[in-house]
Scaffold this motif. Sequence first.
Motif, PDB file in Angstrom:
ATOM      1  N   CYS A   1       6.146  28.088  16.362  1.00 52.46           N
ATOM      2  CA  CYS A   1       6.484  28.505  15.006  1.00 52.46           C
ATOM      3  C   CYS A   1       7.353  29.751  15.142  1.00 52.46           C
ATOM      4  CB  CYS A   1       5.226  28.773  14.176  1.00 52.46           C
ATOM      5  SG  CYS A   1       4.288  30.223  14.695  1.00 52.46           S
ATOM      6  N   ARG A   2       7.707  30.369  14.051  1.00 55.12           N
ATOM      7  CA  ARG A   2       8.588  31.542  14.125  1.00 55.12           C
ATOM      8  C   ARG A   2       7.943  32.713  14.863  1.00 55.12           C
ATOM      9  NH1 ARG A   2       7.191  35.379  10.584  1.00 55.12           N
ATOM     10  NH2 ARG A   2       5.748  34.820   8.925  1.00 55.12           N
ATOM     11  N   LEU A   3       6.618  32.688  15.010  1.00 58.50           N
ATOM     12  CA  LEU A   3       5.898  33.782  15.661  1.00 58.50           C
ATOM     13  C   LEU A   3       5.802  33.635  17.178  1.00 58.50           C
ATOM     14  CD1 LEU A   3       2.970  34.001  13.095  1.00 58.50           C
ATOM     15  CD2 LEU A   3       4.938  35.542  13.277  1.00 58.50           C
ATOM     16  N   GLY A   4       6.042  32.418  17.679  1.00 54.28           N
ATOM     17  CA  GLY A   4       5.941  32.194  19.116  1.00 54.28           C
ATOM     18  C   GLY A   4       5.440  30.800  19.437  1.00 54.28           C
ATOM     19  N   GLU A   5       4.771  30.683  20.575  1.00 54.56           N
ATOM     20  CA  GLU A   5       4.326  29.386  21.076  1.00 54.56           C
ATOM     21  C   GLU A   5       2.960  29.503  21.732  1.00 54.56           C
ATOM     22  OE1 GLU A   5       5.597  26.179  24.550  1.00 54.56           O
ATOM     23  OE2 GLU A   5       6.669  28.062  24.372  1.00 54.56           O
ATOM     24  N   ILE A   6       2.193  28.424  21.631  1.00 57.64           N
ATOM     25  CA  ILE A   6       0.949  28.286  22.381  1.00 57.64           C
ATOM     26  C   ILE A   6       1.124  27.075  23.290  1.00 57.64           C
ATOM     27  CG2 ILE A   6      -1.524  27.774  22.297  1.00 57.64           C
ATOM     28  CD1 ILE A   6      -1.668  29.229  19.658  1.00 57.64           C
ATOM     29  N   ASP A   7       0.782  27.261  24.565  1.00 60.93           N
ATOM     30  CA  ASP A   7       0.986  26.182  25.538  1.00 60.93           C
ATOM     31  C   ASP A   7       0.118  24.970  25.249  1.00 60.93           C
ATOM     32  OD1 ASP A   7       2.862  27.703  26.950  1.00 60.93           O
ATOM     33  OD2 ASP A   7       1.318  28.619  28.207  1.00 60.93           O
ATOM     34  N   VAL A   8      -1.190  25.187  25.071  1.00 56.46           N
ATOM     35  CA  VAL A   8      -2.116  24.063  24.861  1.00 56.46           C
ATOM     36  C   VAL A   8      -3.161  24.477  23.830  1.00 56.46           C
ATOM     37  CG1 VAL A   8      -3.818  22.520  25.929  1.00 56.46           C
ATOM     38  CG2 VAL A   8      -1.838  23.280  27.255  1.00 56.46           C
ATOM     39  N   ILE A   9      -3.406  23.598  22.880  1.00 52.74           N
ATOM     40  CA  ILE A   9      -4.524  23.750  21.949  1.00 52.74           C
ATOM     41  C   ILE A   9      -5.385  22.511  22.135  1.00 52.74           C
ATOM     42  CG2 ILE A   9      -5.261  23.958  19.553  1.00 52.74           C
ATOM     43  CD1 ILE A   9      -2.519  25.298  19.022  1.00 52.74           C
ATOM     44  N   ALA A  10      -6.657  22.743  22.449  1.00 55.79           N
ATOM     45  CA  ALA A  10      -7.559  21.637  22.770  1.00 55.79           C
ATOM     46  C   ALA A  10      -8.896  21.853  22.083  1.00 55.79           C
ATOM     47  CB  ALA A  10      -7.746  21.539  24.281  1.00 55.79           C
ATOM     48  N   THR A  11      -9.665  20.778  21.994  1.00 57.19           N
ATOM     49  CA  THR A  11     -10.975  20.862  21.363  1.00 57.19           C
ATOM     50  C   THR A  11     -12.002  20.102  22.191  1.00 57.19           C
ATOM     51  OG1 THR A  11     -12.175  20.551  19.292  1.00 57.19           O
ATOM     52  CG2 THR A  11     -10.628  18.820  19.884  1.00 57.19           C
ATOM     53  N   ARG A  12     -13.225  20.572  22.084  1.00 55.01           N
ATOM     54  CA  ARG A  12     -14.378  19.875  22.669  1.00 55.01           C
ATOM     55  C   ARG A  12     -15.531  20.196  21.741  1.00 55.01           C
ATOM     56  NH1 ARG A  12     -15.810  21.402  28.609  1.00 55.01           N
ATOM     57  NH2 ARG A  12     -16.487  23.293  27.588  1.00 55.01           N
TER      58      ARG A  12
ATOM     59  N   ALA B   1      -1.339  30.709  12.592  1.00 56.92           N
ATOM     60  CA  ALA B   1      -0.351  29.844  11.943  1.00 56.92           C
ATOM     61  C   ALA B   1      -0.690  28.376  12.174  1.00 56.92           C
ATOM     62  CB  ALA B   1       1.053  30.166  12.462  1.00 56.92           C
ATOM     63  N   TRP B   2      -1.124  28.035  13.403  1.00 58.83           N
ATOM     64  CA  TRP B   2      -1.517  26.648  13.705  1.00 58.83           C
ATOM     65  C   TRP B   2      -2.694  26.230  12.822  1.00 58.83           C
ATOM     66  CZ3 TRP B   2      -5.679  23.798  15.216  1.00 58.83           C
ATOM     67  CH2 TRP B   2      -5.441  22.528  15.722  1.00 58.83           C
ATOM     68  N   LEU B   3      -3.682  27.111  12.696  1.00 54.46           N
ATOM     69  CA  LEU B   3      -4.860  26.810  11.870  1.00 54.46           C
ATOM     70  C   LEU B   3      -4.452  26.563  10.419  1.00 54.46           C
ATOM     71  CD1 LEU B   3      -7.298  29.465  13.361  1.00 54.46           C
ATOM     72  CD2 LEU B   3      -7.493  26.976  13.625  1.00 54.46           C
ATOM     73  N   ARG B   4      -3.557  27.395   9.886  1.00 54.93           N
ATOM     74  CA  ARG B   4      -3.087  27.199   8.502  1.00 54.93           C
ATOM     75  C   ARG B   4      -2.315  25.887   8.371  1.00 54.93           C
ATOM     76  NH1 ARG B   4      -1.968  32.566   9.176  1.00 54.93           N
ATOM     77  NH2 ARG B   4       0.255  32.162   9.440  1.00 54.93           N
ATOM     78  N   THR B   5      -1.411  25.631   9.311  1.00 55.26           N
ATOM     79  CA  THR B   5      -0.587  24.421   9.265  1.00 55.26           C
ATOM     80  C   THR B   5      -1.439  23.155   9.325  1.00 55.26           C
ATOM     81  OG1 THR B   5       1.269  25.570  10.297  1.00 55.26           O
ATOM     82  CG2 THR B   5       1.260  23.156  10.452  1.00 55.26           C
ATOM     83  N   HIS B   6      -2.478  23.173  10.154  1.00 56.91           N
ATOM     84  CA  HIS B   6      -3.330  22.000  10.329  1.00 56.91           C
ATOM     85  C   HIS B   6      -4.562  22.020   9.429  1.00 56.91           C
ATOM     86  CE1 HIS B   6      -0.766  21.861  13.876  1.00 56.91           C
ATOM     87  NE2 HIS B   6      -0.959  20.562  13.821  1.00 56.91           N
ATOM     88  N   ARG B   7      -4.603  23.006   8.545  1.00 58.27           N
ATOM     89  CA  ARG B   7      -5.675  23.138   7.545  1.00 58.27           C
ATOM     90  C   ARG B   7      -7.067  23.130   8.164  1.00 58.27           C
ATOM     91  NH1 ARG B   7      -2.825  19.534   2.855  1.00 58.27           N
ATOM     92  NH2 ARG B   7      -1.152  21.018   2.540  1.00 58.27           N
ATOM     93  N   VAL B   8      -7.188  23.843   9.265  1.00 55.36           N
ATOM     94  CA  VAL B   8      -8.493  24.005   9.902  1.00 55.36           C
ATOM     95  C   VAL B   8      -9.145  25.216   9.253  1.00 55.36           C
ATOM     96  CG1 VAL B   8      -9.705  24.484  12.064  1.00 55.36           C
ATOM     97  CG2 VAL B   8      -7.689  22.981  12.048  1.00 55.36           C
ATOM     98  N   ARG B   9     -10.279  25.002   8.631  1.00 59.59           N
ATOM     99  CA  ARG B   9     -10.933  26.065   7.872  1.00 59.59           C
ATOM    100  C   ARG B   9     -11.903  26.871   8.723  1.00 59.59           C
ATOM    101  NH1 ARG B   9      -7.315  25.823   4.456  1.00 59.59           N
ATOM    102  NH2 ARG B   9      -7.371  24.287   2.826  1.00 59.59           N
ATOM    103  N   TRP B  10     -12.656  26.201   9.569  1.00 62.18           N
ATOM    104  CA  TRP B  10     -13.649  26.906  10.356  1.00 62.18           C
ATOM    105  C   TRP B  10     -13.947  26.139  11.630  1.00 62.18           C
ATOM    106  CZ3 TRP B  10     -18.152  26.023  12.801  1.00 62.18           C
ATOM    107  CH2 TRP B  10     -18.847  27.138  13.256  1.00 62.18           C
ATOM    108  N   CYS B  11     -14.058  26.874  12.699  1.00 62.54           N
ATOM    109  CA  CYS B  11     -14.527  26.336  13.968  1.00 62.54           C
ATOM    110  C   CYS B  11     -14.702  27.510  14.924  1.00 62.54           C
ATOM    111  CB  CYS B  11     -13.559  25.296  14.546  1.00 62.54           C
ATOM    112  SG  CYS B  11     -11.945  25.954  14.941  1.00 62.54           S
ATOM    113  N   ASP B  12     -15.454  27.276  15.975  1.00 63.74           N
ATOM    114  CA  ASP B  12     -15.551  28.277  17.027  1.00 63.74           C
ATOM    115  C   ASP B  12     -14.224  28.276  17.768  1.00 63.74           C
ATOM    116  OD1 ASP B  12     -18.236  28.973  16.542  1.00 63.74           O
ATOM    117  OD2 ASP B  12     -18.933  27.255  17.706  1.00 63.74           O
ATOM    118  N   ILE B  13     -13.708  29.476  18.073  1.00 59.60           N
ATOM    119  CA  ILE B  13     -12.411  29.604  18.736  1.00 59.60           C
ATOM    120  C   ILE B  13     -12.586  30.405  20.013  1.00 59.60           C
ATOM    121  CG2 ILE B  13     -10.095  30.585  18.562  1.00 59.60           C
ATOM    122  CD1 ILE B  13     -10.278  30.110  15.528  1.00 59.60           C
TER     123      ILE B  13
END
Length: 118
Positions: A33-44, A82-94
């Motif tokens: 996004c305009r703020l930068g980049e994240i290499d990998v976003i993953a979930t378990r 920004a990723w959380l807002r874009t993907h409408r993730v409201r809550w999770c452990d990060i």
Amino acid sequence: MAAKDVLGKQGEDLAVRYLERQGFTVLSRNWRCRLGEIDVIATRASLLVACEVKTRSGTRLGMPSEAVDSRKSMRIRRVLNAWLRTHRVRWCDIRFDVVSIVAERGRPVALQHLEGVF
């Protein structure tokens, strides 16, 4: 593509395969996004991990993970928001992780997964 970029892509591919073997599902790679980049976003389960991957061909400049300083960690936090807002993730452990890879010629690749580094 420059040799550095090729090495970085190979490191990211290796990190993704490693994370998948650890039971993670990769949601995004090289998310920008305009703020930068994240290499990998993953979930378990209910855990979301933002993972910075650092790959080097040697350790003469230090371990790859040492390149993730406070400035870089703050940028990753902002990009993840920004990723959380874009993907409408409201809550999770990060958790914020670093996968450090050293790929020296003629030696086995060394991968180190540092969990919760910032």
